[in-house]
Design an enzyme around this catalytic site. Structure first.
Site, mmCIF file in Angstrom:
data_model
loop_
_atom_site.group_PDB
_atom_site.id
_atom_site.type_symbol
_atom_site.label_atom_id
_atom_site.label_comp_id
_atom_site.label_asym_id
_atom_site.label_seq_id
_atom_site.Cartn_x
_atom_site.Cartn_y
_atom_site.Cartn_z
ATOM 1 N N ASP A 14 -1.049 1.305 -3.525
ATOM 2 C CA ASP A 14 -1.985 0.793 -4.281
ATOM 3 C C ASP A 14 -3.078 0.445 -4.462
ATOM 4 O O ASP A 14 -3.820 -0.308 -5.558
ATOM 5 C CB ASP A 14 -2.145 -1.182 -3.388
ATOM 6 N N ASP A 59 -2.445 6.058 -3.488
ATOM 7 C CA ASP A 59 -1.575 5.751 -3.317
ATOM 8 C C ASP A 59 -1.103 4.762 -4.148
ATOM 9 O O ASP A 59 -1.603 4.386 -4.673
ATOM 10 C CB ASP A 59 -1.750 5.246 -1.577
ATOM 11 N N ASP A 66 -5.742 2.319 -3.812
ATOM 12 C CA ASP A 66 -7.118 1.686 -2.522
ATOM 13 C C ASP A 66 -7.761 3.078 -2.046
ATOM 14 O O ASP A 66 -8.682 3.352 -1.044
ATOM 15 C CB ASP A 66 -7.433 0.576 -1.669
ATOM 16 N N SER A 91 0.714 -1.600 0.137
ATOM 17 C CA SER A 91 -0.168 0.386 0.104
ATOM 18 C C SER A 91 0.666 1.271 0.244
ATOM 19 O O SER A 91 1.703 1.524 -0.867
ATOM 20 C CB SER A 91 -1.312 -0.039 1.199
#
Length: 449
Positions: free
Chosen positions: A243, A241, A245, A101
């Site tokens: 990833d 960010d 999400d 992340s």
């Protein structure tokens, strides 16, 4: 021994804490636990973010899954919410994302989704962990045609883009948007989606090289985006960010609009248009006090959970809510996806701007952000849950709680993904709460070193 799984899967420094061996074991145990009730040969979808260790860990995990008889579909670099969506769309048995992340490049992580695209409950994670710790009792390792195989797909990201723009078909013609892709998984999907909808897109940090993910960019480092929005005279800035999400935004004046504010803006719009189920938004204990006051003022109920978008999701499912999320930018639109989704969050925010004709700075006035200080105390990972066992720390926290009772709040919690204890204080005087938060964080570090 501390729990292997945190609030968002298994995290650690790649090749040191999160090794290829552990990834293989997670592939074996995860494939077994998530597919043991299936009569057919199971299939697991695997994707990753852009960090250099992703291929190493993804291939180790898929080797583990294949060794217990599961097939894998590898979709390569793709946002976490894309894996959640595609897992349920293609009715595969489980999904896995290799990502840490918002963390720096040396970290990586492994998180699982079930066949419906939902993150796993604690009980299933505990079962996976138990199998690994006990050397895989009961797991059979097939030979010959029973071994699994890997299929590679390169078109999956296009399907995720198509899903997103179909879910929120906003016309972005005439809108100038600066997008910070964090050198991460959104470097293609977010830019292409916004362009397809007609946006004038200025993309920054969209050239990942495997080592630069989240490096002074993205939703954890907003300074460059803030300056660029003002320089470009853009309507809005969007920060993802690693990833993709989570989403944070920047208004036309360069001011940050956080997850609480985005939920307030979009939630109010949805309520006014009869789209906010139960007139309820699910948030966490870390949300700003101003967010809860906004809910009271606008006839919306704000439910609270502990920190972690998985807990937000669990509560949303329990009560039938359609919107929930975190101040950090994990926002879930449950009618459209099963996890935090930065691209969907961006499109919903842009939709409100387009439909109302208002600037983001004006829309942000729907809630007053009360002063809030958040300071991280660095501690050993195995100690972070035990901070109240240290008398000096416990006494200092009690004193602060007495001091701010009635005019603020004090919230201390261990990070679910990093070796940190987070100190958050809300109050009327920004300088005072910052000083007190830093003082307590320093005490925690000194005492727990």
């Amino acid at each position: 021994m501390s729990r292997m799984f945190g609030t968002d899967g298994v995290r650690g420094i790649a090749n040191e804490e999160l090794t290829p061996l552990l990834a293989m074991q997670l592939g074996q145990a995860g494939a077994y636990v998530l597919t043991k009730e299936k009569a057919h040969k199971p299939t697991i979808m695997v994707g990753c973010d852009t960090r250099i260790s992703g291929d190493m860990l993804a291939n180790a995990l898929m080797a583990g899954a294949c060794s217990v008889g599961a097939n894998c579909v590898y979709v390569g670099v793709i946002p976490t919410p894309a894996v959640a969506y595609l897992t349920q769309k293609y009715r595969v048995d489980a999904g896995v994302v290799i990502s840490a992340s918002h963390n720096p490049v040396e970290f990586n992580g492994i998180k699982f989704f079930d066949g419906n695209g939902y993150k796993l409950p604690d009980e299933l994670e505990d079962e996976i962990e138990s199998l690994i710790n006990e050397n895989m009792p009961g797991i059979k390792f097939p030979i010959g045609p029973g071994v699994g195989k890997v299929k590679y797909r390169t078109d999956a990201r296009e399907e995720y883009i198509n899903h997103s723009i179909k879910a929120v078909p906003v016309n972005l013609n005439g809108m100038k948007i600066v997008v910070d892709c964090a050198e991460g998984a959104s470097y293609y999907t977010s830019v292409e989606a916004l362009k397809e909808l007609g946006g004038n897109v200025v993309a920054i940090h969209n050239n990942p090289d495997g080592t630069n993910i989240n490096a002074n960019c993205g939703s954890t480092h907003m300074e460059e985006l803030q300056a660029r929005v003002v320089y470009e005279k853009a309507d809005v800035g969007l920060a993802f960010d690693g990833d993709a999400d989570r989403l944070l935004a920047v208004d036309e004046n360069g001011k940050i609009v956080d997850g609480d504010q985005i939920m307030a803006i979009v939630g109010s719009y949805m309520k006014n248009h009869g789209m906010l189920k139960k007139d309820t938004i699910v948030a966490t204990i870390m949300s700003n006090l101003g967010f809860f006051l906004m809910g009271e003022k606008n006839g919306m109920k704000i439910e609270q959970t502990k920190v972690g978008d998985r807990y937000v999701l669990e509560r949303m499912k329990e009560i039938g809510a359609s919107l929930g999320g975190e101040q950090s930018g994990h926002i879930i639109f449950l009618d459209e996806n099963t996890t935090g989704d930065g691209l969907l969050s961006a499109l919903h925010l842009l939709q409100v701007m387009v439909e109302t004709g208002k600037k983001l700075s004006e829309l942000s006035e729907v809630m007053e952000v009360l002063p809030q200080a958040l300071v991280n105390a660095k501690v050993a990972n195995h100690k972070k849950e035990k901070y109240l066992e240290y008398p000096e720390v416990a006494d200092a926290i009690r004193e602060l709680e007495k001091r701010f009772a009635g005019e603020g709040r004090v919230l201390i919690r261990p990070s679910g993904t990093e070796p940190l204890v987070r100190v958050m204080i809300e109050g009327k005087d920004r300088q005072v709460i910052q000083q007190e938060a830093e003082k307590l964080a320093n005490l925690i570090q000194d005492v727990m070193f």
